[in-house]
Scaffold this active site. Structure first.
Site, PDB file in Angstrom:
ATOM      1  N   LYS A  72      -2.719   6.319  -4.112  1.00 47.29           N
ATOM      2  CA  LYS A  72      -4.513   6.932  -4.052  1.00 47.29           C
ATOM      3  C   LYS A  72      -3.650   8.234  -4.917  1.00 47.29           C
ATOM      4  CE  LYS A  72      -3.781   4.399   0.806  1.00 47.29           C
ATOM      5  NZ  LYS A  72      -2.179   4.465   1.132  1.00 47.29           N
TER       6      LYS A  72
ATOM      7  N   HIS B 162      -8.017   9.877  -1.729  1.00 44.60           N
ATOM      8  CA  HIS B 162      -6.702   9.748  -0.220  1.00 44.60           C
ATOM      9  C   HIS B 162      -7.936  10.570   0.834  1.00 44.60           C
ATOM     10  CE1 HIS B 162      -2.687   9.286   1.411  1.00 44.60           C
ATOM     11  NE2 HIS B 162      -3.925   8.958   1.780  1.00 44.60           N
TER      12      HIS B 162
ATOM     13  N   TYR C 139       2.718  10.479  -0.295  1.00 42.08           N
ATOM     14  CA  TYR C 139       4.235   9.905   0.162  1.00 42.08           C
ATOM     15  C   TYR C 139       5.842  10.247  -0.136  1.00 42.08           C
ATOM     16  CZ  TYR C 139       0.264   6.637   3.317  1.00 42.08           C
ATOM     17  OH  TYR C 139      -0.340   5.956   3.230  1.00 42.08           O
TER      18      TYR C 139
ATOM     19  N   ASP D 263       0.599  -1.458   0.163  1.00 38.37           N
ATOM     20  CA  ASP D 263       0.564   0.182  -0.384  1.00 38.37           C
ATOM     21  C   ASP D 263       0.756   1.783   0.426  1.00 38.37           C
ATOM     22  OD1 ASP D 263      -3.174   0.853   1.061  1.00 38.37           O
ATOM     23  OD2 ASP D 263      -1.355   2.300   2.070  1.00 38.37           O
TER      24      ASP D 263
END
Length: 277
Positions: free
Chosen positions: A76, A109, A51, A46
């Site tokens: 996401k 998200h 990120y 994930d």
């Protein structure tokens, strides 16, 4: 070989019930962490655009030698890319960084209600799904009112809602909503993000009773609730420890003790008001 069982999403796609999260893992460390997780038996990874480690994650997937059909990759869409056309562009960028032709699960998200774009965003997700470039689509951090609007204004019921969920925030009402609509609950921050959850005396006592670590009994609690769970670590021993939770069970007394810990305690933002782009 992975020993992790799968749940079947509402569109028939199987999803491993326990995966590996890479939140807060720098891109140059992601490849090593993901490689360690894959070696330990994880097959669900994930990540997310925000990120900034999709490239490192993709490098580990490519180098693993594991058949693509045996992997389950989630990413996401970040808040600043919400909107129909911008979503399509952002998805292309994520695929390119991951080095993949498709993802297994694509999530919005945050609902970002102040922007009022998540319905148009989800319609772009439906196009991505129709084109076969995401095997499943869903959301993250959505509250019932956001889900109700999607159910009323779009065609495809989200397969997953990934939410903050741990023993001190059990999200019973939201999980019940998901169950009524066939939406799978996925837990982020399942171990409380290092904020003292694993030192709670009840959890320590249950761990001692089973000869397990506090993290292992918390993960077991998630699994027995029916959640998908994505613990994150960069420590190889903990990565292996977190997947070693399929050979014991919590009993009714353990589950009752865990239920008493729920105090509605959020560690992350409130989705009703979070508006960071």
């Amino acid at each position: 070989m992975s020993k992790v069982p799968s749940l079947t999403l509402n569109n028939g796609v199987p999803m491993p019930q326990l995966g590996f999260g890479v939140w807060q893992v720098p891109d140059d460390e992601a490849a090593k962490a993901v490689a360690t997780a894959l070696d330990a038996g994880y097959r669900s990874i994930d990540t997310a655009a925000v990120y900034k480690n999709e490239k490192g994650t993709g490098r580990a997937l490519a180098a693993s030698g594991i058949a693509r059909d045996d992997l389950f990759v989630t990413t996401k869409l970040w808040n600043s890319d919400q909107g129909y056309d911008s979503t399509l562009r952002a998805f292309d960028a994520s695929l390119d960084k991951l080095g993949l032709e498709y993802v297994d699960l694509y999530l919005i998200h945050w609902p970002l209600p102040s922007k009022n774009a998540y319905v148009d965003t989800y319609k772009a997700f439906e196009r991505i799904y129709a084109d076969g470039r995401a095997k499943a689509i869903g959301v993250s951090n959505f509250l019932p009112e956001h889900l109700e609007r999607l159910l009323g204004e779009t065609e495809i019921v989200p397969t997953v809602n990934q939410i903050e969920l741990h023993p001190q925030l059990a999200q019973s009402a939201l999980r019940a909503f998901h169950e009524r609509h066939g939406i799978t609950t996925e837990a982020w921050s399942p171990l409380g993000s290092g904020r003292g959850l694993l030192e709670v005396p009840t959890i320590v006592a249950v761990a001692h009773k089973h000869g397990r670590t506090p993290a292992q009994v918390v993960l077991r609690w998630h699994l027995q609730l029916g959640n998908v769970v994505i613990p994150k670590s960069v420590t190889p021993s903990r990565i292996r420890e977190n997947i070693d939770v399929f050979d014991f069970e919590l009993d009714a007394d353990d589950l009752a003790a865990f239920a008493a810990l729920d105090e509605g305690k959020r560690l992350g933002p409130d989705p009703a008001t979070f508006d960071m782009g």
